[in-house]
Each structure stands twice: as C-alpha cells, then as structure tokens.
Design a protein around this motif. Structure first.
Motif, PDB file in Angstrom:
ATOM      1  N   UNK A  53       0.789  -1.141   0.022  1.00 16.79           N
ATOM      2  CA  UNK A  53       0.087   0.095   0.032  1.00 16.79           C
ATOM      3  C   UNK A  53       0.873   1.286  -0.140  1.00 16.79           C
ATOM      4  N   UNK A  54       1.905   1.267   0.905  1.00 17.80           N
ATOM      5  CA  UNK A  54       2.847   2.679   0.717  1.00 17.80           C
ATOM      6  C   UNK A  54       4.051   2.080   0.187  1.00 17.80           C
ATOM      7  N   UNK A  55       3.963   1.206  -0.773  1.00 21.25           N
ATOM      8  CA  UNK A  55       5.560   1.054  -1.454  1.00 21.25           C
ATOM      9  C   UNK A  55       6.708   0.676  -0.695  1.00 21.25           C
ATOM     10  N   UNK A  56       6.347  -0.080   0.724  1.00 21.60           N
ATOM     11  CA  UNK A  56       7.484  -0.423   1.308  1.00 21.60           C
ATOM     12  C   UNK A  56       7.732  -1.727   0.899  1.00 21.60           C
ATOM     13  N   UNK A  57       7.096  -2.504   0.317  1.00 20.58           N
ATOM     14  CA  UNK A  57       7.590  -4.060  -0.145  1.00 20.58           C
ATOM     15  C   UNK A  57       7.162  -4.115  -1.577  1.00 20.58           C
ATOM     16  N   UNK A  58       7.754  -4.946  -2.393  1.00 18.06           N
ATOM     17  CA  UNK A  58       7.580  -5.363  -3.673  1.00 18.06           C
ATOM     18  C   UNK A  58       7.859  -6.743  -3.938  1.00 18.06           C
ATOM     19  N   UNK A  59       7.139  -7.307  -5.021  1.00 18.24           N
ATOM     20  CA  UNK A  59       7.390  -8.651  -5.350  1.00 18.24           C
ATOM     21  C   UNK A  59       7.324  -8.695  -7.032  1.00 18.24           C
ATOM     22  N   UNK A  60       8.317  -9.672  -7.613  1.00 13.15           N
ATOM     23  CA  UNK A  60       8.549  -9.749  -8.786  1.00 13.15           C
ATOM     24  C   UNK A  60       8.529 -11.202  -9.325  1.00 13.15           C
ATOM     25  N   UNK A  61       7.905 -11.633 -10.167  1.00 14.38           N
ATOM     26  CA  UNK A  61       8.164 -12.839 -10.818  1.00 14.38           C
ATOM     27  C   UNK A  61       9.548 -13.281 -11.181  1.00 14.38           C
ATOM     28  N   UNK A  62      10.126 -14.271 -10.923  1.00  8.91           N
ATOM     29  CA  UNK A  62      11.728 -14.687 -11.305  1.00  8.91           C
ATOM     30  C   UNK A  62      12.029 -14.036 -12.584  1.00  8.91           C
ATOM     31  N   UNK A  63      11.369 -14.465 -13.507  1.00  8.39           N
ATOM     32  CA  UNK A  63      11.674 -14.233 -14.922  1.00  8.39           C
ATOM     33  C   UNK A  63      11.655 -12.546 -15.237  1.00  8.39           C
ATOM     34  N   UNK A  64      11.099 -11.739 -14.508  1.00  5.35           N
ATOM     35  CA  UNK A  64      11.099 -10.279 -14.594  1.00  5.35           C
ATOM     36  C   UNK A  64      11.939  -9.521 -13.575  1.00  5.35           C
ATOM     37  N   UNK A  65      12.475 -10.150 -12.740  1.00  4.97           N
ATOM     38  CA  UNK A  65      13.416  -9.547 -11.759  1.00  4.97           C
ATOM     39  C   UNK A  65      14.566  -8.848 -12.566  1.00  4.97           C
ATOM     40  N   UNK A  66      14.894  -7.558 -12.149  1.00  9.83           N
ATOM     41  CA  UNK A  66      16.042  -6.738 -12.823  1.00  9.83           C
ATOM     42  C   UNK A  66      15.483  -6.287 -14.047  1.00  9.83           C
ATOM     43  N   UNK A  71       5.774   0.586  -9.409  1.00  8.94           N
ATOM     44  CA  UNK A  71       6.060   1.744  -8.392  1.00  8.94           C
ATOM     45  C   UNK A  71       4.516   2.285  -8.492  1.00  8.94           C
ATOM     46  N   UNK A  72       4.187   3.101  -7.728  1.00  9.39           N
ATOM     47  CA  UNK A  72       2.636   3.694  -7.612  1.00  9.39           C
ATOM     48  C   UNK A  72       2.752   5.064  -7.017  1.00  9.39           C
ATOM     49  N   UNK A 102      -6.262  -5.923   3.642  1.00 13.07           N
ATOM     50  CA  UNK A 102      -4.834  -6.034   3.907  1.00 13.07           C
ATOM     51  C   UNK A 102      -4.439  -7.600   3.843  1.00 13.07           C
ATOM     52  N   UNK A 103      -3.239  -7.715   3.303  1.00 12.21           N
ATOM     53  CA  UNK A 103      -2.663  -9.054   3.232  1.00 12.21           C
ATOM     54  C   UNK A 103      -1.176  -9.021   3.050  1.00 12.21           C
ATOM     55  N   UNK A 104      -0.316  -9.498   3.929  1.00 11.53           N
ATOM     56  CA  UNK A 104       1.166  -9.169   4.129  1.00 11.53           C
ATOM     57  C   UNK A 104       1.772 -10.092   2.994  1.00 11.53           C
ATOM     58  N   UNK A 105       1.364 -11.014   2.416  1.00 11.68           N
ATOM     59  CA  UNK A 105       1.656 -11.678   1.389  1.00 11.68           C
ATOM     60  C   UNK A 105       1.393 -11.328  -0.208  1.00 11.68           C
ATOM     61  N   UNK A 106       2.273 -10.482  -0.563  1.00 12.02           N
ATOM     62  CA  UNK A 106       2.040  -9.891  -2.005  1.00 12.02           C
ATOM     63  C   UNK A 106       1.861 -10.745  -2.957  1.00 12.02           C
ATOM     64  N   UNK A 107       2.446 -12.041  -2.812  1.00  8.71           N
ATOM     65  CA  UNK A 107       2.392 -12.810  -3.923  1.00  8.71           C
ATOM     66  C   UNK A 107       1.153 -13.939  -3.794  1.00  8.71           C
ATOM     67  N   UNK A 108       0.463 -13.725  -2.829  1.00  4.11           N
ATOM     68  CA  UNK A 108      -0.714 -14.517  -2.618  1.00  4.11           C
ATOM     69  C   UNK A 108      -1.707 -13.937  -3.796  1.00  4.11           C
ATOM     70  N   UNK A 109      -2.110 -14.760  -4.594  1.00  2.00           N
ATOM     71  CA  UNK A 109      -2.928 -14.018  -5.568  1.00  2.00           C
ATOM     72  C   UNK A 109      -4.485 -14.107  -5.362  1.00  2.00           C
ATOM     73  N   UNK A 110      -4.896 -14.538  -4.180  1.00  3.30           N
ATOM     74  CA  UNK A 110      -6.361 -14.634  -3.806  1.00  3.30           C
ATOM     75  C   UNK A 110      -6.711 -12.974  -3.293  1.00  3.30           C
TER      76      UNK A 110
END
Length: 125
Positions: A53-66, A71-72, A102-110
């Motif tokens: 929500x406040x840009x403190x954490x991000x998640x990336x699929x392995x194939x797109x990292x780097x 950003x928001x 809220x959900x602390x797990x960004x990669x949880x797609x539910x």
C-alpha cells in the motif's frame, strides 16, 4: 468499488522498453496492495509484480526481476510498470488489480480484483 484502467501497451522489438500505467477511480481510499498480472491464451493469469500500500514492499516474478519495476503514486491513484529489456516471452495481455483488504503476502494471488480491461504487450524477436 474501485475501477481500474490500464494503458501503455504496444508492440516493440526484443530489448525494447514500455511503461504501463493503471489509473484507479472510485473508492480509492480502500485500496491496499496492487499488482500487475499477465495472461496469454490458453494459460492462467500470472502475477508479474506487486507492491504494498505504501510502497514499502515489492514482489517480482523471477523471470522479470531486474527488468521490470513496479511503482505507485497514491496521490494520483496510479500504478505503473516500467518494463525494460523486453523478451518475446513477455508478450501477453497485462492487467492491473488491487486488494481491498490487507494481506502481508504480496504474491498470494487471492483477493486481487477490480480487473481492468487489460492492455496488450507484444514483443517481437
């Protein structure tokens, strides 16, 4: 309700760059984490990147990292995805989505929802 609208897709050659944008409207004060998904015909939609929500954490699929950066800008109700060094495998329809709880797990797609209409990204070799 939150309404999302994507833009910025297009056709580029491998190695090129694109920036996708997602504009939110409606009850934007209820938005929590947001994400970019992509889908190709015959395959499930996959989470490419997500941001808290406040840009403190991000998640990336392995194939797109780097290569991709999410950003928001909460003041402008906008989510963006900067995509560099694009590969033909990145070809897909890209969608933005938001969680309204809220959900602390960004990669949880539910619970991601409020899907926009999507924007096509085509990368040629």
């Amino acid at each position: 309700q939150v309404h999302l609208a994507e833009s910025g897709g297009g056709s580029v050659q491998a190695g090129g760059s694109l920036r996708l944008s997602c504009t939110a409207s409606g009850e934007t004060s209820s938005m929590y984490s947001m994400g970019w998904f992509r889908q190709v015909p015959g395959k499930e939609r996959e989470l490419v990147a997500a941001i808290s929500r406040f840009s403190t954490n991000t998640y990336y699929l392995d194939s797109v990292k780097a290569r991709f950066t999410i950003f928001r800008d909460n003041a402008k109700n906008m989510l963006s995805l900067e995509m560099n060094n694009l590969e033909p495998e990145d070809t897909a329809v890209y969608y933005c989505a938001v969680r309204l709880r809220p959900n602390p797990s960004l990669q949880d797609t539910t619970e991601y929802g409020s899907w926009g209409q999507g924007t096509q990204v085509t990368v040629s070799s």
